[in-house]
Design an enzyme around this catalytic site. Structure first.
Site, PDB file in Angstrom:
ATOM      1  N   LEU A  12       1.555   4.429  14.308  1.00  0.00           N
ATOM      2  CA  LEU A  12       1.239   3.735  13.038  1.00  0.00           C
ATOM      3  C   LEU A  12       0.519   5.103  11.638  1.00  0.00           C
ATOM      4  O   LEU A  12      -0.634   5.182  11.932  1.00  0.00           O
ATOM      5  CB  LEU A  12      -0.346   2.728  12.626  1.00  0.00           C
ATOM      6  CG  LEU A  12      -0.538   1.698  12.269  1.00  0.00           C
ATOM      7  CD1 LEU A  12      -1.598   1.140  12.498  1.00  0.00           C
ATOM      8  CD2 LEU A  12      -1.631   3.071  10.971  1.00  0.00           C
TER       9      LEU A  12
ATOM     10  N   GLN B  46       3.807  -0.641   4.755  1.00  0.00           N
ATOM     11  CA  GLN B  46       3.396  -2.648   4.811  1.00  0.00           C
ATOM     12  C   GLN B  46       2.473  -2.513   3.500  1.00  0.00           C
ATOM     13  O   GLN B  46       2.543  -3.598   3.094  1.00  0.00           O
ATOM     14  CB  GLN B  46       2.347  -2.311   6.489  1.00  0.00           C
ATOM     15  CG  GLN B  46       3.049  -3.496   6.779  1.00  0.00           C
ATOM     16  CD  GLN B  46       2.269  -3.265   8.424  1.00  0.00           C
ATOM     17  OE1 GLN B  46       0.832  -2.343   8.402  1.00  0.00           O
ATOM     18  NE2 GLN B  46       2.774  -4.338   9.084  1.00  0.00           N
TER      19      GLN B  46
ATOM     20  N   HIS C  94      -4.637  -5.175   0.608  1.00  0.00           N
ATOM     21  CA  HIS C  94      -3.373  -5.768   0.000  1.00  0.00           C
ATOM     22  C   HIS C  94      -2.936  -6.795  -0.911  1.00  0.00           C
ATOM     23  O   HIS C  94      -2.217  -6.982  -1.190  1.00  0.00           O
ATOM     24  CB  HIS C  94      -3.544  -7.031   1.701  1.00  0.00           C
ATOM     25  CG  HIS C  94      -4.028  -6.567   2.235  1.00  0.00           C
ATOM     26  ND1 HIS C  94      -5.378  -6.064   3.074  1.00  0.00           N
ATOM     27  CD2 HIS C  94      -3.135  -6.251   3.439  1.00  0.00           C
ATOM     28  CE1 HIS C  94      -5.591  -6.069   4.356  1.00  0.00           C
ATOM     29  NE2 HIS C  94      -4.268  -5.587   4.807  1.00  0.00           N
TER      30      HIS C  94
END
Ligand SMILES: Cc1ncc(C[n+]2csc(CCOP(=O)(O)OP(=O)(O)O)c2C)c(N)n1
Ligand SMILES: [Mg+2]
Length: 755
Positions: free
Chosen positions: A474, A498, A547
């Site tokens: 990550l 991501q 997000h």
């Protein structure tokens, strides 16, 4: 290290330490007294017990002297405006040992104090001249073989030295990526451009070892080795005890690295060729044979300050300066030269002066060569684009067998399926691309078995196996560092980030590194890649700002970067083909932004209408770089310029506007956000009676600003225009997000204002 019999008369408090260091050498030789051994031939140890032989010593000494005199030359000619860089290698010349003990095909990512390393690596190929090549770079000459006059860098195509930027530590992730790529090539059947047992060499300073980018590389190297995966990278920490003016605490580097699991620590005395050689050799052999990440702690010193502009005498005690200057590795080399009997005082000083002359003559010669004089020359390697070849590559269909194997059978080919939504078609397009390019690799966080957070990459791992589709650790910096490493080894990396918000985390790997390589290497090295990023806002009921990040400002101004954003599945497929072709043909770095909120969108106007699903374009079709998509082309009462989520939004708004105001509305999906196709925008604006620019990104620095600039510069500045954009704020959670982001009602309201 052997103690140097130090009796210099040159010690004084002079301002110009370069002159003093220069004088020290001469006086040291003149005053030297000691036992002289009998030379016993080229292949005998230079001194009893040394792993270095006489011939090796002579060559290393010469490399050290070349490096030193290039530094001295730079200090003198800088003030005459003949040289444009004075960060030197003085005190670090022992790194020549690392070059001697590695091969010219071991890719090298070098610290800026690598004059000794370079001079030595130049020996590995016949007919090359370290002095002239370096002088051309110092002089910012167009003939500089490393960068074509764009930067003073250590670089060479034939010698596998990839030019580095001035950003410290930024090269450590790609060095690891290159090491991993060397090993992975075998597993995917890719032919490497270098021998299979190559290692990646990467040097940096002691202060730089603390940098986040360095630490993440060490961590990732350890993470790799911990799993028994090979990562043959030799990290060389050239420890001179200082970073510009900040001292590294005594013993810190050893303390920090000596006991790291899975980063194997070696120490070498870079101030002493006779002692250091065996130590460097041990580290290099360890790395090459075990294929494990290796940390070579190389003792160096720094004489003549950080750069020519660093007058140390102003901020350091003179006693400290004397001590540093006494540790000059060239004094130790002089001692070895004399005590080994390989040189007399006269022959050593003659070599010293001959080398000085050679460096000055080369510099004067370089100064007479042409420099970059036009903007066109400067920008030439930045963003190469050969449209015909890119089109041919994007439309190439000669991989039918592999395609059939990937999709399973003729009936399962995506173009034979009913129209589908964006997420499915990106997945299909990726299957297609990975079938087309056996050298392509797809990697990132959660992309393998899970198929990514949004299942876009689902099935790829099963089809193309773990050596081509895999999860990384990550860290976005490492993901992009790996991508550069694979690119260096001739593969086609498809890294996934991501979420767009987390690109910003690692932005420098694209901004400073990947996108700049073509420029600083004068197009000799390229970083082909397509970086996929799940992007933009409007995820219903999920995420908040991080997000739903919709700011692409940090991507838009990266020189040479291609940024595209498809708003529907068929465009996603044809755009991906063009981006991979741009990467393959022109070595371009591309960012492929996938609007998350459209991944699953199937309907356009009404629930169940299925109007945002499209047929999969069969191979052979591609989208030209810069080409937009126009909806309702003949309409000109209102033209909406937009992209991504704005496309279906403005198509819906257009229906309301038509029924309320009676206007025919044209919607222009830009699709390519960098470079913006200014001519296309201008042309679309010319025939418009009114214009709306709909950009979900923020008001400040968003794409909308660029679109309006293109409209105005294209001569349509007088056309009534409204801008519908996101607010200059972070995006909040839940329904409040819609207070920030533009909506359909805002587009209609903007149209009303244009009445
Ligand atoms: C990311 C980054 N921050 C700051 C700088 C400015 N800078 C250039 S060299 C340097 C010190 C580096 O010290 P060290 O790593 O010990 O290398 P040395 O110069 O001593 O060989 C700094 C702070 C930079 N180039 N890059
Ligand atoms: Mg340092």
């Amino acid at each position: 290290m052997t103690a140097i019999p130090y009796s210099l008369t040159a010690r004084h408090k002079g301002f110009n330490r370069a002159e003093i260091v220069d004088q020290n050498f001469t006086e040291f030789v003149q005053l030297w007294q000691g036992d002289v051994h009998q030379p016993r031939g080229d292949h005998a140890p230079v001194l009893p017990g040394s792993a270095l032989n006489a011939q090796g010593f002579r060559e290393l000494l010469e490399s050290q002297l070349i490096s030193r005199h290039l530094d001295l030359m730079a200090r003198v000619l800088r003030v005459q405006n003949k040289v444009f860089y004075t960060i030197g290698s003085s005190g670090h010349e022992g790194n020549a040992m690392v070059a001697r003990l590695t091969r010219h095909t071991d890719p090298a990512f070098l610290h800026y104090r690598s004059g000794g390393f370079m001079a030595e690596r130049f020996r590995k190929l016949p007919g090359m001249d370290p002095v002239m090549d370096s002088a051309l770079s110092f002089a910012a000459s167009m003939e500089d073989p490393a960068s074509g006059g764009r930067h003073k860098v250590w670089g060479s195509k034939p010698l596998w030295v990839l030019p580095q930027t001035s950003t410290i530590a930024s090269h450590l992730p790609k060095a690891l990526g290159t090491a991993v790529a060397i090993e992975q090539a075998r597993r995917i059947g890719h032919k490497l451009p270098i021998p299979e047992d190559s290692i990646a060499v990467c040097s940096f300073g002691d202060a730089s070892s603390n940098h986040a980018t360095a630490q993440t590389a060490f961590n990732a190297a350890g993470w790799t080795a911990y799993q028994k995966l090979p990562a043959p990278v030799l990290y060389v920490c050239e420890d001179n005890g200082i970073g510009i003016s900040v001292k590294t605490p005594n013993g810190w580097v050893a303390n920090n690295f000596r006991h790291r699991a899975d980063l194997d620590y070696f120490y070498a005395d870079g101030l002493d060729l006779a002692d250091g050689y065996a130590q460097v050799q041990e580290a290099v052999e360890h790395c090459r044979t075990t294929r494990r990440p290796t940390f070579l702690h190389l003792r160096t010193t720094r004489v003549m300050g950080h750069a020519g502009t660093d007058f140390e005498i102003e901020w350091r005690s003179v006693e400290e300066l004397f001590a540093v200057e006494a540790s000059d590795p060239l004094l130790r080399s002089a001692e070895i030269a004399l005590s080994s009997g390989l040189y007399t005082k006269e022959s050593l000083l003659a070599l010293y002066e001959v080398t000085r002359k050679r460096c000055f003559e080369a510099a004067e010669d370089a100064d007479r060569r042409p420099r970059l004089t036009t903007l066109e020359q400067v920008m030439k390697p930045l963003a190469p684009y050969t449209p015909a070849a890119v089109k041919a590559e994007a439309e190439r269909t000669d991989y039918q067998d592999r395609r059939l194997a990937a999709f399973g059978s003729e009936e399962k080919l995506p173009e034979k399926q009913p129209p589908r939504h964006l997420a499915i078609q990106i997945g299909q397009a990726l299957h297609d691309i990975m079938a087309k390019y056996p050298e392509s690799l797809l990697f990132g966080e959660d992309v393998a078995m899970k198929g990514g957070v949004y299942t876009v990459t689902k099935g790829l791992h099963k089809t193309f196996k773990g050596s081509r589709v895999f999860n990384t650790l990550l860290d976005e910096t490492i993901i992009l560092g790996l991508a550069q490493g694979y690119a260096n080894m001739g593969m086609l990396p498809l890294p996934e980030i991501q979420y767009l918000a987390y690109f910003h985390n690692a932005c420098d790997q694209i901004r400073g590194e990947a996108a700049s390589l073509q420029f600083f290497s004068n197009d000799q090295y390229r970083n082909p890649m397509v970086m996929r990023v799940a992007s933009l806002g409007y995820q219903k009921g999920f995420g908040g700002h991080f997000h739903n990040d919709n700011s692409i400002s940090a991507l838009r101004d990266i020189p040479g970067l291609v940024v595209g954003c498809p708003s529907r599945g068929d465009d996603a497929a044809t755009m991906l083909r063009t981006m991979t072709a741009l990467a393959k043909v022109d070595g371009r770095v591309c960012a492929y932004l996938e609007p998350i909120a459209l991944y699953m969108t199937k309907d356009l106007y009404d629930a169940g209408d299925g109007q945002w699903q499209f047929e999969y374009p069969a191979p052979g079709q591609a989208m030209t770089l810069g080409e937009g998509r126009i909806y309702n082309e003949s309409a000109n009462d209102l033209v909406v310029f937009t992209f991504g989520n704005g496309v279906p939004m403005s198509l819906r708004a257009a229906r309301t506007i038509e029924s309320e105001l009676g206007w025919k509305v044209r919607v222009v999906d830009l699709r390519w956000l960098a470079p913006l196709n200014n001519a296309f925008i201008a042309e679309q604006a010319k025939s418009a009676k009114r214009i709306i620019v709909l950009d979900e990104g923020r008001r400040s620095a968003g794409v909308g600003e660029g679109v309006i600039t293109a409209i105005v510069e294209g001569g349509s500045g007088a056309t009534p225009l409204q801008r519908v954009v996101g607010a200059d704020t972070y995006t909040p959670l839940a329904g409040a997000a819609l207070l920030v982001l533009p909506g359909e009602a805002d587009v209609v309201a903007a149209a009303r204002k244009l009445v």
